[in-house]
Design a protein around this motif. Structure first.
Motif: not given
Length: 301
Positions: A195-215
């Protein structure tokens, strides 16, 4: 000062750090009425108001803030004295609270921590496996496992290991969906993430690694993401040390979609010399070192 009780400072610090009587009482293993009585006694002995009582909790007054600084110095001196004079074997008694991300804590550490308790029957291990950052200065944990090295504070940190993450899904999910040969093929697939606003560490924000996807399925818990993936709900970025222990999961684009993060073990300098703390920290570090292949599997290098 004749009525001043040094021991009341323990209760004062617990309330100052917790913000509520109930939470402080739980950490002290006392009832909240006892905690309230000790705080009142301390205020009467010092003839000052240390807290502002509000419905939402206790907030330090300016006098309370000043006392907190002095009380923490006294606490540090007491812990140092304990570490210097306590017998090594006898000191391996009492509680050690470990704060860890839910993936590392639940999937790696929990199945392996029992051996430490068997070696030291008087030791109580409290494993808090939650998706959050733990404050050692507020004594939320004695040992914290973090995704980054702290940049400030009286904290001792050592790197446990790097670990690799990759994209995984079940064979059943992959068989029922269009084949994936490259990143472009990921579009249109279902994804599971944070959940975007509940990511507790920036190291977990890796959606862009997968490309143009939206969980479309999101959770603050990595364990919950794992369970949803195993149920065939979609594809998910998972640590190798977790995914490789699940026979039902299949790696997807293993060479193209992969990232590396790190685990750090952190202890407050005041607690570092205590035998039960240092022994537990060494035990965790040894576990990770012995099972290094789980975190950085040779097949993915």
């Amino acid at each position: 000062m004749a009525d001043f009780n040094w021991n009341d400072l323990r209760f004062f610090l617990a309330v100052a750090r917790a913000g509520t009587l109930t939470t402080a009482a739980q950490r002290l293993r006392a009832d909240h009425t006892t905690v309230s009585r000790r705080i009142t006694a301390l205020e009467e002995a010092l003839r000052v108001t240390l807290f502002e009582r509000r419905p939402s909790g206790f907030t330090l007054t300016p006098q309370g803030e000043r006392l907190k600084q002095t009380a923490e110095v006294m606490e540090s001196a007491a812990l140092l004295a304990q570490g210097m004079v306590a017998d090594g074997d006898l000191a391996l008694a009492g509680a050690v609270r470990i704060g860890a991300p839910d993936g590392f804590g639940s999937c790696f550490l929990a199945p392996r921590i029992g051996c430490l308790c068997e070696r030291h029957p008087e030791l109580e291990v409290q494993l808090v496996a939650m998706p959050r950052v733990f404050s050692l200065s507020k004594r939320e944990a004695d040992i914290a496992i973090s995704l980054s090295r702290p940049q400030e504070g009286r904290l001792y940190a050592r790197k446990l290991t790097d670990y690799r993450l990759g994209l995984y899904g079940t064979a059943a999910y992959l068989e029922a969906r269009p084949a994936i040969h490259g990143r472009a093929d990921l579009r249109g697939h279902s994804f599971i993430g944070y959940i975007d606003d509940l990511i507790f560490a920036p190291e977990l924000d890796y959606v862009e690694t997968m490309g143009e996807v939206a969980p479309r399925i999101k959770s603050s818990s990595l364990v919950a993401q794992l369970k949803a993936t195993l149920a065939g709900a979609g594809l998910c970025m998972l640590p190798a040390f977790i995914a490789q222990g699940e026979p039902g999961l299949v790696p997807v684009l293993a060479e193209e979609v992969t990232i590396t993060r790190s685990f750090w073990l952190i202890v407050h300098e005041d607690l570092r010399s205590l035998a039960r703390i240092s022994m537990t920290a060494d035990y965790i570090a040894d576990l990770v070192r012995r099972e290094q292949a789980l975190f950085l599997p040779p097949s993915a290098t």
